[in-house]
Design a protein around this motif. Sequence first.
Motif, PDB file in Angstrom:
ATOM      1  N   ASP A  39       0.778  -1.162  -0.003  1.00 48.00           N
ATOM      2  CA  ASP A  39      -0.124  -0.008  -0.080  1.00 48.00           C
ATOM      3  C   ASP A  39       1.016   1.410  -0.109  1.00 48.00           C
ATOM      4  O   ASP A  39       2.139   0.964  -0.137  1.00 48.00           O
ATOM      5  CB  ASP A  39      -1.189  -0.061   1.273  1.00 48.00           C
ATOM      6  CG  ASP A  39      -0.302   0.049   2.451  1.00 48.00           C
ATOM      7  OD1 ASP A  39       0.862   0.201   2.607  1.00 48.00           O
ATOM      8  OD2 ASP A  39      -1.042  -0.256   3.534  1.00 48.00           O
ATOM      9  N   GLU A  40       0.201   2.326   0.185  1.00 45.80           N
ATOM     10  CA  GLU A  40       1.107   3.666   0.266  1.00 45.80           C
ATOM     11  C   GLU A  40       2.022   3.472   1.185  1.00 45.80           C
ATOM     12  O   GLU A  40       3.274   4.377   1.135  1.00 45.80           O
ATOM     13  CB  GLU A  40       0.467   5.026   0.183  1.00 45.80           C
ATOM     14  CG  GLU A  40      -0.345   5.001   1.600  1.00 45.80           C
ATOM     15  CD  GLU A  40      -1.651   4.410   2.005  1.00 45.80           C
ATOM     16  OE1 GLU A  40      -2.391   4.806   2.949  1.00 45.80           O
ATOM     17  OE2 GLU A  40      -2.063   3.611   1.098  1.00 45.80           O
ATOM     18  N   HIS A  41       2.067   2.883   2.246  1.00 49.53           N
ATOM     19  CA  HIS A  41       3.058   2.943   3.177  1.00 49.53           C
ATOM     20  C   HIS A  41       4.122   1.514   3.221  1.00 49.53           C
ATOM     21  O   HIS A  41       5.115   1.433   3.901  1.00 49.53           O
ATOM     22  CB  HIS A  41       2.473   2.411   4.649  1.00 49.53           C
ATOM     23  CG  HIS A  41       1.519   3.430   5.062  1.00 49.53           C
ATOM     24  ND1 HIS A  41       1.750   4.865   5.322  1.00 49.53           N
ATOM     25  CD2 HIS A  41      -0.044   3.222   4.938  1.00 49.53           C
ATOM     26  CE1 HIS A  41       0.799   5.431   5.599  1.00 49.53           C
ATOM     27  NE2 HIS A  41      -0.609   4.428   5.521  1.00 49.53           N
ATOM     28  N   GLY A  42       3.973   0.805   1.885  1.00 47.64           N
ATOM     29  CA  GLY A  42       5.011  -0.347   1.819  1.00 47.64           C
ATOM     30  C   GLY A  42       4.283  -1.692   1.914  1.00 47.64           C
ATOM     31  O   GLY A  42       3.145  -1.689   1.772  1.00 47.64           O
ATOM     32  N   CYS A  43       4.999  -2.593   2.209  1.00 47.07           N
ATOM     33  CA  CYS A  43       4.726  -3.890   2.348  1.00 47.07           C
ATOM     34  C   CYS A  43       3.735  -4.257   3.402  1.00 47.07           C
ATOM     35  O   CYS A  43       3.863  -3.529   4.637  1.00 47.07           O
ATOM     36  CB  CYS A  43       5.791  -4.920   2.417  1.00 47.07           C
ATOM     37  SG  CYS A  43       5.598  -6.739   2.511  1.00 47.07           S
ATOM     38  N   VAL A  44       2.544  -4.818   3.288  1.00 41.28           N
ATOM     39  CA  VAL A  44       1.575  -5.170   4.290  1.00 41.28           C
ATOM     40  C   VAL A  44       2.207  -6.238   5.314  1.00 41.28           C
ATOM     41  O   VAL A  44       3.084  -7.000   4.708  1.00 41.28           O
ATOM     42  CB  VAL A  44       0.075  -5.603   4.102  1.00 41.28           C
ATOM     43  CG1 VAL A  44      -0.528  -4.350   2.929  1.00 41.28           C
ATOM     44  CG2 VAL A  44       0.296  -6.886   3.145  1.00 41.28           C
ATOM     45  N   GLY A  69     -11.581  -5.881   2.475  1.00 40.44           N
ATOM     46  CA  GLY A  69     -11.499  -4.927   3.978  1.00 40.44           C
ATOM     47  C   GLY A  69     -10.538  -4.020   4.126  1.00 40.44           C
ATOM     48  O   GLY A  69     -10.420  -3.377   3.310  1.00 40.44           O
ATOM     49  N   GLU A  70      -9.895  -4.151   5.106  1.00 44.04           N
ATOM     50  CA  GLU A  70      -8.779  -2.968   5.522  1.00 44.04           C
ATOM     51  C   GLU A  70      -7.870  -3.103   4.692  1.00 44.04           C
ATOM     52  O   GLU A  70      -7.036  -2.029   4.602  1.00 44.04           O
ATOM     53  CB  GLU A  70      -8.384  -3.337   6.980  1.00 44.04           C
ATOM     54  CG  GLU A  70      -7.376  -4.584   7.122  1.00 44.04           C
ATOM     55  CD  GLU A  70      -7.006  -4.610   8.473  1.00 44.04           C
ATOM     56  OE1 GLU A  70      -6.001  -3.854   8.969  1.00 44.04           O
ATOM     57  OE2 GLU A  70      -7.517  -5.646   9.248  1.00 44.04           O
ATOM     58  N   TRP A  71      -7.712  -4.063   3.667  1.00 51.14           N
ATOM     59  CA  TRP A  71      -6.473  -4.243   2.689  1.00 51.14           C
ATOM     60  C   TRP A  71      -7.004  -3.600   1.452  1.00 51.14           C
ATOM     61  O   TRP A  71      -6.128  -4.161   0.269  1.00 51.14           O
ATOM     62  CB  TRP A  71      -5.822  -5.765   2.729  1.00 51.14           C
ATOM     63  CG  TRP A  71      -4.958  -5.670   4.044  1.00 51.14           C
ATOM     64  CD1 TRP A  71      -4.968  -4.815   4.934  1.00 51.14           C
ATOM     65  CD2 TRP A  71      -4.284  -6.802   4.371  1.00 51.14           C
ATOM     66  NE1 TRP A  71      -4.247  -5.412   6.101  1.00 51.14           N
ATOM     67  CE2 TRP A  71      -3.461  -6.560   5.451  1.00 51.14           C
ATOM     68  CE3 TRP A  71      -3.813  -7.884   3.838  1.00 51.14           C
ATOM     69  CZ2 TRP A  71      -2.720  -7.490   6.157  1.00 51.14           C
ATOM     70  CZ3 TRP A  71      -2.934  -8.899   4.171  1.00 51.14           C
ATOM     71  CH2 TRP A  71      -2.284  -8.652   5.532  1.00 51.14           C
ATOM     72  N   ASP A  72      -8.219  -3.385   1.166  1.00 56.59           N
ATOM     73  CA  ASP A  72      -8.671  -3.136  -0.175  1.00 56.59           C
ATOM     74  C   ASP A  72      -8.042  -2.072  -1.196  1.00 56.59           C
ATOM     75  O   ASP A  72      -8.408  -2.171  -2.247  1.00 56.59           O
ATOM     76  CB  ASP A  72     -10.397  -2.930  -0.227  1.00 56.59           C
ATOM     77  CG  ASP A  72     -10.521  -1.615   0.386  1.00 56.59           C
ATOM     78  OD1 ASP A  72      -9.821  -0.929   0.958  1.00 56.59           O
ATOM     79  OD2 ASP A  72     -11.831  -1.049   0.498  1.00 56.59           O
ATOM     80  N   GLU A  73      -7.290  -1.356  -0.307  1.00 54.38           N
ATOM     81  CA  GLU A  73      -6.424  -0.487  -1.322  1.00 54.38           C
ATOM     82  C   GLU A  73      -5.083  -1.007  -1.740  1.00 54.38           C
ATOM     83  O   GLU A  73      -4.369  -0.432  -2.443  1.00 54.38           O
ATOM     84  CB  GLU A  73      -6.188   0.879  -0.488  1.00 54.38           C
ATOM     85  CG  GLU A  73      -7.403   1.699  -0.050  1.00 54.38           C
ATOM     86  CD  GLU A  73      -8.227   2.170  -1.227  1.00 54.38           C
ATOM     87  OE1 GLU A  73      -7.467   2.708  -2.151  1.00 54.38           O
ATOM     88  OE2 GLU A  73      -9.368   1.916  -1.324  1.00 54.38           O
ATOM     89  N   CYS A  74      -4.585  -2.123  -1.293  1.00 58.78           N
ATOM     90  CA  CYS A  74      -3.407  -2.854  -1.488  1.00 58.78           C
ATOM     91  C   CYS A  74      -3.553  -3.500  -2.852  1.00 58.78           C
ATOM     92  O   CYS A  74      -4.393  -3.883  -3.387  1.00 58.78           O
ATOM     93  CB  CYS A  74      -3.324  -4.116  -0.459  1.00 58.78           C
ATOM     94  SG  CYS A  74      -3.083  -3.293   1.278  1.00 58.78           S
TER      95      CYS A  74
END
Length: 128
Positions: A39-44, A69-74
Amino acid sequence: MSQLDQQAIDKIQNYNEEERFNYFMKEVVANRQIWILTDEHGCVMLNTEEEDCVPVWPNQEFAEAWSTGEWDECKAESISLNKWHSRWTNGLEDDELAVVVFPNQNEEGQVLFPDEFDFELTKQERKR
């Protein structure tokens, strides 16, 4: 690289931890790439009671299945096996992170330290 149909995906997702690990190793070595989510912060990351872990998947389809869910932007991102060996193993060790191999939807997967993960990949490469 072959595309997986839904029937194959469903079957593989029902594998137990050991079967998923073995499938992962064979696919990664055959395709020469490992899949992560970013995501915009790097690796989940996933967290166990003891470790902060980077989840890795054998195919794009399995990584994308986690983009909900919480990772839908990934986004699913591939890392070449050569790049993994040369940069990621040491980077994860330096950051004191572990690897969770092909987690299922219940966030269950085999957790390895980066050097153990690298050893297993290298062992699988030698079998080819």
